[in-house]
Design a protein around this motif. Structure first.
Motif, PDB file in Angstrom:
ATOM      1  N   ILE A  28      45.537  34.646  38.018  1.00 20.01           N
ATOM      2  CA  ILE A  28      44.660  34.603  36.842  1.00 20.01           C
ATOM      3  C   ILE A  28      43.935  33.266  36.760  1.00 20.01           C
ATOM      4  CG2 ILE A  28      44.717  34.469  34.316  1.00 20.01           C
ATOM      5  CD1 ILE A  28      46.934  36.664  34.468  1.00 20.01           C
ATOM      6  N   SER A  29      44.632  32.184  37.061  1.00 24.56           N
ATOM      7  CA  SER A  29      43.982  30.870  37.002  1.00 24.56           C
ATOM      8  C   SER A  29      42.865  30.755  38.033  1.00 24.56           C
ATOM      9  CB  SER A  29      45.016  29.762  37.219  1.00 24.56           C
ATOM     10  OG  SER A  29      45.464  29.719  38.567  1.00 24.56           O
ATOM     11  N   LEU A  30      43.014  31.457  39.154  1.00 27.13           N
ATOM     12  CA  LEU A  30      42.003  31.416  40.210  1.00 27.13           C
ATOM     13  C   LEU A  30      40.852  32.380  39.946  1.00 27.13           C
ATOM     14  CD1 LEU A  30      44.398  31.249  43.292  1.00 27.13           C
ATOM     15  CD2 LEU A  30      42.845  29.436  42.519  1.00 27.13           C
ATOM     16  N   GLN A  31      41.139  33.457  39.223  1.00 24.42           N
ATOM     17  CA  GLN A  31      40.100  34.448  38.917  1.00 24.42           C
ATOM     18  C   GLN A  31      40.378  35.039  37.534  1.00 24.42           C
ATOM     19  OE1 GLN A  31      39.876  37.943  41.346  1.00 24.42           O
ATOM     20  NE2 GLN A  31      37.656  38.078  41.158  1.00 24.42           N
ATOM     21  N   PRO A  32      40.002  34.316  36.491  1.00 22.84           N
ATOM     22  CA  PRO A  32      40.395  34.721  35.129  1.00 22.84           C
ATOM     23  C   PRO A  32      39.712  35.968  34.611  1.00 22.84           C
ATOM     24  CG  PRO A  32      39.009  32.756  35.095  1.00 22.84           C
ATOM     25  CD  PRO A  32      39.347  33.010  36.527  1.00 22.84           C
ATOM     26  N   ASN A  33      38.685  36.446  35.283  1.00 25.31           N
ATOM     27  CA  ASN A  33      37.940  37.597  34.775  1.00 25.31           C
ATOM     28  C   ASN A  33      38.299  38.907  35.465  1.00 25.31           C
ATOM     29  OD1 ASN A  33      36.474  36.053  32.896  1.00 25.31           O
ATOM     30  ND2 ASN A  33      35.044  35.407  34.496  1.00 25.31           N
ATOM     31  N   ALA A  34      39.390  38.938  36.217  1.00 19.96           N
ATOM     32  CA  ALA A  34      39.830  40.169  36.871  1.00 19.96           C
ATOM     33  C   ALA A  34      40.972  40.784  36.080  1.00 19.96           C
ATOM     34  CB  ALA A  34      40.276  39.880  38.301  1.00 19.96           C
ATOM     35  N   LEU A  43      41.792  45.058  29.034  1.00 21.51           N
ATOM     36  CA  LEU A  43      40.826  46.004  28.489  1.00 21.51           C
ATOM     37  C   LEU A  43      39.559  45.301  28.014  1.00 21.51           C
ATOM     38  CD1 LEU A  43      43.229  48.415  26.601  1.00 21.51           C
ATOM     39  CD2 LEU A  43      41.716  49.013  28.501  1.00 21.51           C
ATOM     40  N   GLN A  44      39.690  44.098  27.486  1.00 25.29           N
ATOM     41  CA  GLN A  44      38.502  43.342  27.107  1.00 25.29           C
ATOM     42  C   GLN A  44      37.637  43.036  28.323  1.00 25.29           C
ATOM     43  OE1 GLN A  44      39.127  39.884  24.565  1.00 25.29           O
ATOM     44  NE2 GLN A  44      40.973  40.832  23.711  1.00 25.29           N
ATOM     45  N   LEU A  45      38.293  42.758  29.439  1.00 22.50           N
ATOM     46  CA  LEU A  45      37.557  42.441  30.660  1.00 22.50           C
ATOM     47  C   LEU A  45      36.878  43.666  31.244  1.00 22.50           C
ATOM     48  CD1 LEU A  45      40.139  40.054  32.356  1.00 22.50           C
ATOM     49  CD2 LEU A  45      37.914  39.414  31.398  1.00 22.50           C
ATOM     50  N   ASN A  46      37.559  44.808  31.168  1.00 20.39           N
ATOM     51  CA  ASN A  46      37.011  46.052  31.728  1.00 20.39           C
ATOM     52  C   ASN A  46      37.737  47.220  31.072  1.00 20.39           C
ATOM     53  OD1 ASN A  46      36.084  48.225  33.163  1.00 20.39           O
ATOM     54  ND2 ASN A  46      36.480  47.367  35.191  1.00 20.39           N
ATOM     55  N   ASN A  59      47.273  43.093  34.266  1.00 14.43           N
ATOM     56  CA  ASN A  59      48.081  44.305  34.258  1.00 14.43           C
ATOM     57  C   ASN A  59      49.403  44.087  34.980  1.00 14.43           C
ATOM     58  OD1 ASN A  59      46.734  46.443  32.804  1.00 14.43           O
ATOM     59  ND2 ASN A  59      45.149  46.378  34.371  1.00 14.43           N
ATOM     60  N   GLY A  60      49.350  43.397  36.125  1.00 12.00           N
ATOM     61  CA  GLY A  60      50.571  43.126  36.868  1.00 12.00           C
ATOM     62  C   GLY A  60      51.535  42.280  36.062  1.00 12.00           C
ATOM     63  N   ARG A  61      51.031  41.203  35.478  1.00 16.17           N
ATOM     64  CA  ARG A  61      51.898  40.328  34.698  1.00 16.17           C
ATOM     65  C   ARG A  61      52.460  41.050  33.476  1.00 16.17           C
ATOM     66  NH1 ARG A  61      49.649  34.616  32.498  1.00 16.17           N
ATOM     67  NH2 ARG A  61      48.579  35.986  31.009  1.00 16.17           N
ATOM     68  N   GLY A  62      51.614  41.865  32.847  1.00 20.38           N
ATOM     69  CA  GLY A  62      52.074  42.605  31.688  1.00 20.38           C
ATOM     70  C   GLY A  62      53.219  43.545  32.002  1.00 20.38           C
ATOM     71  N   LEU A  63      53.175  44.182  33.167  1.00 19.43           N
ATOM     72  CA  LEU A  63      54.260  45.088  33.537  1.00 19.43           C
ATOM     73  C   LEU A  63      55.564  44.334  33.776  1.00 19.43           C
ATOM     74  CD1 LEU A  63      52.370  47.596  35.847  1.00 19.43           C
ATOM     75  CD2 LEU A  63      53.372  48.067  33.601  1.00 19.43           C
TER      76      LEU A  63
END
Length: 294
Positions: free
Chosen positions: A206-212, A240-243, A217-221
């Motif tokens: 996420i720190s490397l690509q915060p808009n993906a 969901l905000q991102l996409n 989703n992975g971290r949330g699981l």
């Protein structure tokens, strides 16, 4: 996702690039405006494999421009490599293969072209040839992190989890800044139940690509697995905000609603996931659990 991230979108991605190309009359006039699939390190065109490709890369206008470049420079392997990337973005896989073949014929040590061709083989479902091309790229350049990441994903999807982990680990040891290495190593940790390690890797991605949305989703699981439902809910909602057109994000949000006992909201989110992807099994099974209809 890699050129084709088969788990979700089925579109040219994934395994994509941070830089882009568009003709302005000649190779010297190429301007970086649409992502080119993988990095050619020549002095003519300089691009590198990343996570997504801009839509313009596969446009007819851009392909026509790149064809003009090739007419003017028929012996430049970089030009074929970039046009092959554009063909791949457009889903024109056979034409992409021909261009990568030509790039390699002109420069048999063009390791980036091998890695790009591997993505095409993967898109076509020929994982054996994809692995061969990644191996060829790594024989030429044993420090090519992109090839380790791509080959690792082949291993992961084939259930060869230890080999996948080793390839992602190697890319990370090479100081890659490609978020896919951390995201996918996180998926391996997650599959092993090592959720604290997985969360660390997803956070780095996420720190490397915060808009993906994928690493959220992975971290949330993993947060769900650890019972940290509020953290999970935050991650799924941000994904969901991102996409808001990713079925997985809706199904994950629904899972938290379900675990919190809010059946009505869970049902609605599962239904939204299935509207986006009627074949998404986690949403289908989740909806069945909460008594909803597709």
């Amino acid at each position: 996702m890699d050129i084709i991230d088969g788990k979700k979108r089925g579109s040219w991605v994934s395994d994509a690039t941070r830089h882009s190309v568009k003709l302005r009359g000649s190779l010297a006039g190429l301007v970086l405006v649409a992502a080119a699939l993988a990095g050619c390190q020549s002095s003519t065109i300089n691009n590198s494999l990343a996570t997504t490709i801009e839509a313009e890369q596969g446009s007819e206008e851009n392909i026509a421009s790149l064809t003009e470049v090739i007419r003017a420079n028929p012996n430049d392997p970089s030009a074929y490599n970039v046009r092959g990337s554009a063909f791949g973005r457009a889903g024109r896989y056979q034409e992409a293969l021909r261009d990568f073949d030509q790039a390699i014929a002109l420069n048999p040590r063009f390791f980036e072209a091998y890695a790009n061709r591997a993505l095409i083989w993967r898109a076509l479902g020929d994982l054996g040839r994809a692995a061969e091309d990644y191996n060829a790229a790594l024989r030429i350049n044993p420090r090519y992190d992109t090839a380790y990441i791509g080959r690792g994903e082949l291993y992961r999807r084939s259930g060869r989890v230890t080999e996948a982990f080793n390839d992602f680990q190697k890319a990370i040891q090479l100081d890659t800044t490609d978020p896919r290495a951390y995201h996918r190593r996180g998926l391996v940790y997650q599959s092993r139940g090592q959720h604290d390690f997985a969360i660390d890797d997803f956070s780095t991605a996420i720190s490397l690509q915060p808009n993906a949305p994928e690493p959220y989703n992975g971290r949330g699981l993993s947060y769900v697995a650890l019972g940290q439902l509020d953290n999970a809910f935050d991650d799924f909602n941000y994904a969901l905000q991102l996409n808001d057109r990713v079925a997985e994000s809706w199904a994950n949000q629904a899972l938290v609603y379900e675990k919190k006992g809010d059946v009505a909201k869970a049902r609605k989110s599962y239904q939204r996931a299935l509207q986006l992807d009627p074949a998404y099994e986690p949403a289908r099974s989740g909806l069945a659990r909460v008594g909803g209809k597709v």
